[in-house]
Design an enzyme around this catalytic site. Structure first.
Site, mmCIF file in Angstrom:
data_model
loop_
_atom_site.group_PDB
_atom_site.id
_atom_site.type_symbol
_atom_site.label_atom_id
_atom_site.label_comp_id
_atom_site.label_asym_id
_atom_site.label_seq_id
_atom_site.Cartn_x
_atom_site.Cartn_y
_atom_site.Cartn_z
ATOM 1 N N ASP A 60 0.841 -1.197 0.000
ATOM 2 C CA ASP A 60 0.000 0.000 0.000
ATOM 3 C C ASP A 60 0.875 1.245 0.000
ATOM 4 O OD1 ASP A 60 -2.954 1.092 0.892
ATOM 5 O OD2 ASP A 60 -1.342 2.249 1.824
ATOM 6 N N TYR A 65 2.808 9.925 0.077
ATOM 7 C CA TYR A 65 3.795 9.301 0.954
ATOM 8 C C TYR A 65 5.236 9.482 0.478
ATOM 9 C CZ TYR A 65 -0.234 6.594 2.713
ATOM 10 O OH TYR A 65 -1.441 6.207 3.225
ATOM 11 N N LYS A 95 -3.052 5.913 -4.001
ATOM 12 C CA LYS A 95 -4.156 6.820 -3.675
ATOM 13 C C LYS A 95 -4.010 8.165 -4.369
ATOM 14 C CE LYS A 95 -4.070 4.669 0.885
ATOM 15 N NZ LYS A 95 -2.663 4.218 0.852
ATOM 16 N N HIS A 128 -7.966 9.484 -1.659
ATOM 17 C CA HIS A 128 -7.309 9.482 -0.351
ATOM 18 C C HIS A 128 -8.167 10.116 0.746
ATOM 19 C CE1 HIS A 128 -2.959 9.331 1.374
ATOM 20 N NE2 HIS A 128 -3.841 9.053 2.302
#
Length: 330
Positions: A60, A65, A95, A128
């Site tokens: 994931d 990120y 996402k 997200h």
């Protein structure tokens, strides 16, 4: 939930996703998360290689990120080394960030994520957050003045186009309440398959679990152990006395009790650990069960959301309270 075995001695169950493209791979119940602040790319890549050796196949990530590129590099390395037989054995989730949550930016954002990941397609692409912000901004939390309501119909139509184009096998959402998820379901031509939300024994989200089950939406829990060590996390899950008692009685760790509880509640989960021993420990939850008494004890635990604490939302968000953001569903 169906079971499938890989090269690991541990059998990791999988769950099919309802409106995924034909021939799509089912989603492994447990996934390895790659969100870290700060991100140590070398440590993350080493952990992914170790996780693959142990039997993890679900990874994931998210554009926010900063882990898409290193994850893509290590997955390519794993394939080259023969640790994974083919891309089809992997399940990769990413996402759509809020600044790209505009109808004309969704497909380009996914194409960029695929380039970062060195992949031709994702297995799952999620919105997200249920809010948009000014294009071009990639930070968290966003400044209050940059946030704006999402055009849910237009953004979801663009997500559907991503699936039709074959850029992702399945689409879903993250951090959506019953009300917001119901809104998507009311007009979706391709219904969301997954809602990724905070969930653990201290934030059980019973109403949301029931709603998702009734609408064939799989829940994936993030922060299933309380996200200790993060800016939003807490030690309260791992230090809960009821969970400690259950762990002692079962001869298991508190983390295993939390993950087993989610599994027995029909929930999938993403766990972030770059430690080999904990990676292995988190997989060893499928050959034992909690008792009815254990479940009753867990249900009596006082509930408390970890993510989006009241003071955080008030200071940085467009909402006056957590209740307003989550449609009063607390």
């Amino acid at each position: 939930m169906e079971s499938a075995s890989g090269p690991s001695t541990i059998r990791v169950p999988e769950v099919p996703l309802g409106s995924a493209a034909a021939g799509s791979r089912p989603m492994p119940v447990i996934g390895l998360g790659t969100a870290a602040d700060p991100l140590d790319a070398a440590a993350m890549k080493a952990a992914v290689l170790e996780a693959i050796k142990l039997g993890y196949r679900h990874f994931d990530t998210a554009s926010l990120y900063g882990s898409e590129e290193p994850l893509g590099e290590v997955l390519a390395e794993a394939l080259g080394l023969g640790l994974v037989g083919s891309r089809a054995e992997l399940f990769v989730t990413s996402k759509l960030w809020s600044s790209d949550a505009h109808a004309d930016l969704v497909v380009p954002a996914l194409r960029k994520s695929l380039s970062n990941l060195q992949l031709d397609y994702l297995d799952l692409y999620l919105i997200h957050w249920p809010i948009s912000c000014k294009p071009g901004l990639y930070g968290f939390p966003e400044d209050k003045s940059d946030l704006m309501p999402m055009d849910f119909e237009a953004v979801w139509a663009a997500m559907e186009e991503c699936q039709r184009l074959g850029l992702t096998k399945s689409i879903g959402v993250s951090n959506f309440s019953c009300k917001k998820l119901g809104n998507i379901l009311s007009f979706a031509k391709i219904p969301p398959t997954v809602n990724q939300v905070e969930m653990n024994p201290l934030w059980q989200q019973k109403k949301l679990r029931e709603f998702c089950k009734a609408n064939n939406v799989v829940i994936t829990a993030f922060s299933p152990l309380g996200a200790r060590g993060t800016c939003w996390g807490t030690n309260e899950v791992m230090e809960n006395e009821s969970l400690k008692e259950i762990a002692r009685a079962r001869g298991k760790s508190i983390a295993q009790v939390c993950l087993r509880w989610l599994y027995e509640r029909g929930v999938t989960f993403v766990v972030k650990s770059f430690n080999k021993e904990r990676l292995n420990e988190n997989l060893n939850i499928f050959d034992w069960e909690l008792t009815e008494g254990d479940h009753e004890k867990i249900e009596r635990i006082p509930q408390k959301r970890m993510m989006l604490k009241e003071e955080f939302v008030s200071a940085k968000g467009p909402f006056k309270s957590v209740e307003e953001l989550w449609d009063g569903e607390l």
